[in-house]
Design a protein around this motif. Structure first.
Motif, PDB file in Angstrom:
ATOM      1  N   ASN A   9       0.716  -1.285   0.188  1.00 26.16           N
ATOM      2  CA  ASN A   9      -0.089   0.078   0.041  1.00 26.16           C
ATOM      3  C   ASN A   9       0.888   1.257   0.008  1.00 26.16           C
ATOM      4  O   ASN A   9       2.216   1.300   0.002  1.00 26.16           O
ATOM      5  CB  ASN A   9      -1.005   0.025   1.210  1.00 26.16           C
ATOM      6  CG  ASN A   9      -0.328  -0.088   2.693  1.00 26.16           C
ATOM      7  OD1 ASN A   9       0.890   0.493   2.457  1.00 26.16           O
ATOM      8  ND2 ASN A   9      -1.196  -0.293   3.550  1.00 26.16           N
ATOM      9  N   VAL A  77      -0.356   2.451  -4.748  1.00 25.10           N
ATOM     10  CA  VAL A  77      -0.495   1.186  -4.358  1.00 25.10           C
ATOM     11  C   VAL A  77       0.515   0.600  -5.341  1.00 25.10           C
ATOM     12  O   VAL A  77       0.616   0.881  -6.506  1.00 25.10           O
ATOM     13  CB  VAL A  77      -1.768   0.425  -4.277  1.00 25.10           C
ATOM     14  CG1 VAL A  77      -1.279  -1.051  -4.023  1.00 25.10           C
ATOM     15  CG2 VAL A  77      -2.564   1.260  -3.552  1.00 25.10           C
ATOM     16  N   ASP A 114      -6.488   0.040   2.474  1.00 28.21           N
ATOM     17  CA  ASP A 114      -5.175  -0.367   3.170  1.00 28.21           C
ATOM     18  C   ASP A 114      -4.986  -1.646   4.022  1.00 28.21           C
ATOM     19  O   ASP A 114      -4.025  -1.682   4.798  1.00 28.21           O
ATOM     20  CB  ASP A 114      -4.555   0.782   3.737  1.00 28.21           C
ATOM     21  CG  ASP A 114      -4.181   1.881   2.861  1.00 28.21           C
ATOM     22  OD1 ASP A 114      -3.853   1.580   1.896  1.00 28.21           O
ATOM     23  OD2 ASP A 114      -4.279   3.150   3.371  1.00 28.21           O
TER      24      ASP A 114
END
Length: 134
Positions: A9, A77, A114
């Protein structure tokens, strides 16, 4: 041949990891270090890029033993694939994994951003993408 696939993430936490047959066995500490190190390398590579060039961050690391491809989505990401050094089209595969992430993870009302990714539909698509034999 592919060894590992990771999704990290935007803050450097590993949220998905897929091992392929014959890959190195990484324990949870290794996986935490991998996510943090990858994020730091991605950021540093953008910082040290000479002026006048696009500062896109880490895209590929090649050695005679492996090749690591990193595709960063617009939201930060990172999709990372570790493969045999002769593997081609790694970035294309990472982008396809991003498409599956968008379709199967982000559109799932039960997913919290996340957090760890644990969805069978996403796993199935990743298995097909990388032709994983169970």
């Amino acid at each position: 041949m592919h060894y590992n696939f990771f999704i990290v993430n935007k803050i450097g936490l590993l949220i998905y990891e897929r091992k392929f047959p014959g890959c190195a066995q990484l324990d949870s500490s290794d996986l935490i270090r991998f996510g943090a190190t990858l994020s730091a390398l991605h950021l540093l590579s953008a910082v040290v890029t000479p002026s006048g060039l696009k500062k896109s961050g880490l895209k590929m690391i090649s050695s005679k033993f492996f090749k690591l491809c990193c595709f960063q989505s617009p939201t930060g990401v990172k999709f990372c694939l570790v493969s045999d050094p002769n593997t081609t089209d790694m970035e294309k595969m990472c982008k396809k994994a991003y498409q599956y992430y968008s379709d199967y993870v982000l559109k799932n009302p039960f997913y919290e951003l996340d957090q760890q990714i644990r969805f069978e539909g996403f796993d199935r698509e990743i298995e097909k993408l990388f032709a994983i034999k169970q």
